[in-house]
Design a protein around this motif. Structure first.
Motif, mmCIF file in Angstrom:
data_model
loop_
_atom_site.group_PDB
_atom_site.id
_atom_site.type_symbol
_atom_site.label_atom_id
_atom_site.label_comp_id
_atom_site.label_asym_id
_atom_site.label_seq_id
_atom_site.Cartn_x
_atom_site.Cartn_y
_atom_site.Cartn_z
ATOM 1 N N ILE A 167 0.864 -1.176 0.000
ATOM 2 C CA ILE A 167 0.000 0.000 0.000
ATOM 3 C C ILE A 167 0.901 1.227 0.000
ATOM 4 C CG2 ILE A 167 -1.799 1.272 1.217
ATOM 5 C CD1 ILE A 167 -2.673 -1.358 2.497
ATOM 6 N N PHE A 168 0.814 2.025 -1.042
ATOM 7 C CA PHE A 168 1.607 3.253 -1.147
ATOM 8 C C PHE A 168 0.761 4.394 -0.600
ATOM 9 C CE2 PHE A 168 3.825 6.860 -2.758
ATOM 10 C CZ PHE A 168 5.124 6.457 -3.041
ATOM 11 N N ILE A 169 1.310 5.123 0.358
ATOM 12 C CA ILE A 169 0.582 6.189 1.051
ATOM 13 C C ILE A 169 1.376 7.480 0.944
ATOM 14 C CG2 ILE A 169 -0.321 6.968 3.279
ATOM 15 C CD1 ILE A 169 -0.376 3.994 4.122
ATOM 16 N N ASP A 170 0.694 8.550 0.548
ATOM 17 C CA ASP A 170 1.341 9.862 0.625
ATOM 18 C C ASP A 170 0.365 10.895 1.159
ATOM 19 O OD1 ASP A 170 -0.048 11.267 -1.548
ATOM 20 O OD2 ASP A 170 1.188 10.149 -2.966
ATOM 21 N N SER A 293 -0.287 -2.524 -4.609
ATOM 22 C CA SER A 293 -1.654 -2.983 -4.856
ATOM 23 C C SER A 293 -2.679 -1.886 -4.611
ATOM 24 C CB SER A 293 -1.971 -4.183 -3.958
ATOM 25 O OG SER A 293 -1.110 -5.266 -4.244
ATOM 26 N N ALA A 294 -2.300 -0.891 -3.807
ATOM 27 C CA ALA A 294 -3.223 0.207 -3.521
ATOM 28 C C ALA A 294 -2.432 1.491 -3.372
ATOM 29 C CB ALA A 294 -4.025 -0.059 -2.245
ATOM 30 N N TYR A 295 -3.067 2.578 -3.788
ATOM 31 C CA TYR A 295 -2.487 3.915 -3.646
ATOM 32 C C TYR A 295 -3.494 4.771 -2.877
ATOM 33 C CZ TYR A 295 -0.948 8.640 -4.867
ATOM 34 O OH TYR A 295 -0.547 9.951 -4.812
ATOM 35 N N LEU A 296 -3.052 5.343 -1.760
ATOM 36 C CA LEU A 296 -3.890 6.213 -0.936
ATOM 37 C C LEU A 296 -3.187 7.555 -0.785
ATOM 38 C CD1 LEU A 296 -4.838 3.714 1.924
ATOM 39 C CD2 LEU A 296 -6.298 4.437 0.033
ATOM 40 N N GLY A 356 -4.482 14.498 -11.771
ATOM 41 C CA GLY A 356 -4.317 14.123 -10.376
ATOM 42 C C GLY A 356 -3.489 12.872 -10.188
ATOM 43 N N SER A 357 -2.934 12.717 -9.004
ATOM 44 C CA SER A 357 -2.044 11.589 -8.743
ATOM 45 C C SER A 357 -2.782 10.264 -8.731
ATOM 46 C CB SER A 357 -1.298 11.794 -7.422
ATOM 47 O OG SER A 357 -2.190 11.785 -6.312
ATOM 48 N N ASP A 358 -4.017 10.234 -8.220
ATOM 49 C CA ASP A 358 -4.726 8.960 -8.170
ATOM 50 C C ASP A 358 -5.119 8.481 -9.567
ATOM 51 O OD1 ASP A 358 -6.616 10.990 -8.486
ATOM 52 O OD2 ASP A 358 -8.145 9.958 -7.303
ATOM 53 N N ASP A 359 -5.497 9.424 -10.443
ATOM 54 C CA ASP A 359 -5.783 9.042 -11.832
ATOM 55 C C ASP A 359 -4.549 8.452 -12.503
ATOM 56 O OD1 ASP A 359 -8.393 9.888 -11.611
ATOM 57 O OD2 ASP A 359 -8.290 11.342 -13.247
ATOM 58 N N TRP A 360 -3.393 9.094 -12.279
ATOM 59 C CA TRP A 360 -2.160 8.591 -12.890
ATOM 60 C C TRP A 360 -1.813 7.214 -12.328
ATOM 61 C CZ3 TRP A 360 2.382 6.640 -11.217
ATOM 62 C CH2 TRP A 360 3.378 6.436 -12.186
ATOM 63 N N LYS A 368 -4.601 -0.791 -9.274
ATOM 64 C CA LYS A 368 -6.058 -0.928 -9.380
ATOM 65 C C LYS A 368 -6.785 -0.107 -8.333
ATOM 66 C CE LYS A 368 -9.901 -4.154 -9.160
ATOM 67 N NZ LYS A 368 -10.402 -5.505 -9.406
ATOM 68 N N TYR A 369 -6.395 -0.281 -7.074
ATOM 69 C CA TYR A 369 -7.113 0.356 -5.971
ATOM 70 C C TYR A 369 -6.450 1.693 -5.633
ATOM 71 C CZ TYR A 369 -9.548 -4.068 -5.448
ATOM 72 O OH TYR A 369 -10.318 -5.179 -5.684
ATOM 73 N N SER A 370 -6.910 2.735 -6.292
ATOM 74 C CA SER A 370 -6.309 4.067 -6.178
ATOM 75 C C SER A 370 -7.359 5.038 -5.645
ATOM 76 C CB SER A 370 -5.799 4.522 -7.548
ATOM 77 O OG SER A 370 -5.212 5.785 -7.477
ATOM 78 N N TYR A 371 -6.990 5.798 -4.603
ATOM 79 C CA TYR A 371 -7.967 6.643 -3.914
ATOM 80 C C TYR A 371 -7.377 7.983 -3.488
ATOM 81 C CZ TYR A 371 -10.461 2.187 -3.343
ATOM 82 O OH TYR A 371 -11.084 0.982 -3.568
#
Length: 413
Positions: A167-170, A293-296, A356-360, A368-371
Motif C-alpha cells: 500500500i503506497f501512502i502519501d 496494490s493500492a495507492y492512498l 491528479g495523482s490517483d488518476d495517474w 487498481k485500488y487508487s484513492y
C-alpha cells in the motif's frame, strides 16, 4: 448594468493585488451555494483566474463553495456575489486567529507527537529515527530532492517478502493541508510502535509511505504563508510562483478543472511532471511496480473517500470493486467517532480535475485500488483544523487503512 458592476469589481481586485506574503488580518471565509448553471460557471471562472483563494471549489448545483478573501478583497467579493444573486454566509469570521491557534511555537527541534503539527524537518528526522529504532520492521531511503533542495524520503514498513502486496501512502501534496501529513504519520506510528498487535498484517503487507510530498510548499506554510497550496518552483519571466502538484501528473494533463494561468491555485504547470517532487513520487511507484496494490493519497478537507476518474465523469470498468472496498473502509472509519464520509468517483463527487495523482496511479501506474481521501472537516475550520483533532482523525482513518491491509492480507485482488 450587472456585467459592468462585476467587471469594475474584478478590475479593482486585480489592481489592488498585494505582494505574495499576505496579511490575514480581517480575512474571512465565505460560503455560497450556486443554484443555476450560470452561477457555477462564473465561480469556475473566478477559480481559474486565481483572484481568490477557493477553499472548497465549485462542484455542482446546490453544493457549497468556500472562498477565502482578505480584508481588502471582501467588499469586491461580496459585491460580485450580490451581482450574481448568490447568497452567502460567513463560514470563518477570523482566519488570522485560527492561524495563530494552529501554528506551533518553534523554540528549537521538537519530538514527534500528535498534539501539535510538525514541520518538514521534524517529520524527516522522525522517519530516520524510526528506521534506526526498528531496523527489522522499517527502512528509510533518500529518493530525491525537491526544487529548493530538501531531501525526500520513502519509508518502507513490513516484515515479509518484498513481493508482498503493498500500500503506497502519501500526504501533503497541497501544502496547507496539514492534517494530511499529521494523519499519515499517526498511522505510521500505530503500525510501528504496536507492531506486535499487527504482526500478521506486517508479515503479509508492505507499506510505502511519503508523508509530505510537497516539501518546499509545506515548509513555506510554516515560515511565510500558512495557506500556501502549490509548489515553490519558479519559471523564467513568470511573477507568480508554483504549480498545483495535483494537476501536474501526466495522465489527461491540462484538461478539465485546470488553469494555464501561473497565478491560479489550480495551475497545471508548463508541462506534465514539470515539478520535480511529483517526478520523485512517480518514479517510486514505477520502481515498485506490481508490488503496489493500492495507492492512498491524503488531502483535506470535506470528508470524502474518492476513486478515479477525476479527469471526467466516466467510471473505470472496475469501479464497483473500488467502491466496495471504499464502502468497507468508511464503515470502519465512521464506527470510531461517527464521522461521515461521502464515497464516489472524484469527478462525480466533487468536480472534474485532470492531472491528479490517483488518476495517474491507476491509469498509467497500473494500481487498481487508487484513492484520494479528503480528511476532516466539512468547513467549520477547513484547512485550519485545530491540533486537538489530529488524534481523532488519525484514529478513525487508521481503522480504514486496516480494512485495506486485511483485504490484501486475505488475498484480495
Amino acid at each position: 448594468m450587472r456585467s459592468a458592476v462585476l467587471l469594475a469589481c474584478l478590475l479593482a481586485l486585480v489592481a489592488a493585488r498585494p505582494s505574495e506574503r499576505p496579511n490575514l488580518h480581517g480575512a474571512q471565509v465565505l460560503r455560497t451555494v450556486p443554484h443555476s448553471p450560470s452561477q457555477v460557471h462564473y465561480l469556475h471562472g473566478l477559480l481559474r483566474q486565481g483572484h481568490y483563494d477557493f477553499w472548497r471549489e465549485p462542484r455542482a448545483l446546490g453544493q457549497p463553495v468556500d472562498i477565502m478573501a482578505k480584508a481588502w478583497q471582501l467588499p469586491v467579493l461580496k459585491a460580485t456575489l450580490d451581482g450574481l444573486h448568490l447568497k452567502y454566509s460567513v463560514m470563518i469570521s477570523n482566519v488570522a486567529q485560527l492561524v495563530r491557534e494552529t501554528v506551533p511555537r518553534h523554540d528549537g527541534p521538537r519530538a514527534m507527537d500528535w498534539t501539535s503539527y510538525h514541520d518538514y524537518d521534524e517529520i524527516n528526522d522522525w522517519l530516520d529515527e524510526l528506521a534506526a529504532t526498528y531496523p527489522s520492521l522499517c527502512s528509510v531511503e533518500d529518493v530525491g530532492t525537491s526544487y529548493e533542495g530538501r531531501t525526500m524520503k520513502l519509508l518502507t514498513i513490513g516484515t515479509g517478502d518484498a513481493s508482498n502486496p503493498g500500500i503506497f501512502i502519501d500526504g501533503g501534496i497541497h501544502a496547507r493541508e496539514w492534517i494530511a501529513p499529521a494523519t499519515v504519520t499517526y498511522m505510521v506510528n500505530e503500525l510501528v510502535t504496536k507492531s506486535d498487535t499487527y504482526a500478521d498484517i506486517l508479515a503479509a503487507v508492505n507499506f510505502y509511505v511519503m508523508p509530505a510530498i510537497n516539501p518546499d510548499g509545506y515548509a513555506y506554510t510554516f515560515t511565510d504563508e500558512r495557506l500556501w497550496r502549490k509548489t515553490r518552483s519558479h519559471q523564467d519571466g513568470v511573477i507568480c510562483v508554483g504549480v498545483d502538484p495535483n494537476r501536474n501528473w501526466g495522465f489527461h494533463w491540462g484538461e478539465g478543472g485546470t488553469s494555464d494561468s501561473p497565478c491560479s491555485d489550480i495551475y497545471c504547470g508548463p508541462e506534465p511532471f514539470s515539478e520535480v517532487e511529483m517526478r520523485v513520487v512517480r518514479d517510486q511507484i514505477t520502481r515498485l511496480g506490481s508490488a503496489v496494490s493500492a495507492y492512498l493519497t491524503f488531502h483535506s478537507y470535506s470528508q470524502l473517500w474518492m476513486y478515479p476518474w477525476g479527469y471526467g465523469y466516466d467510471l473505470p470498468d472496475d469501479w464497483e470493486d473500488l467502491d466496495a472496498l471504499a464502502q468497507d473502509a468508511v464503515t470502519a472509519l465512521t464506527a470510531v467517532h461517527g464521522t461521515i464520509y461521502e464515497i464516489g468517483s472524484s469527478a462525480n463527487t466533487i468536480y472534474v480535475a485532470a492531472g491528479g495523482s490517483d488518476d495517474w496511479a491507476k491509469g498509467v501506474g497500473g494500481v487498481k485500488y487508487s484513492y484520494t481521501v479528503e480528511l476532516r472537516d466539512t468547513g467549520s475550520y477547513g484547512f485550519l483544523l485545530p491540533p486537538e483533532q489530529i488524534i481523532p482523525t488519525g484514529e478513525e482513518t487508521f481503522e480504514a487503512l486496516l480494512v485495506y491491509a486485511r483485504f490484501f492480507q486475505n488475498g484480495g485482488t
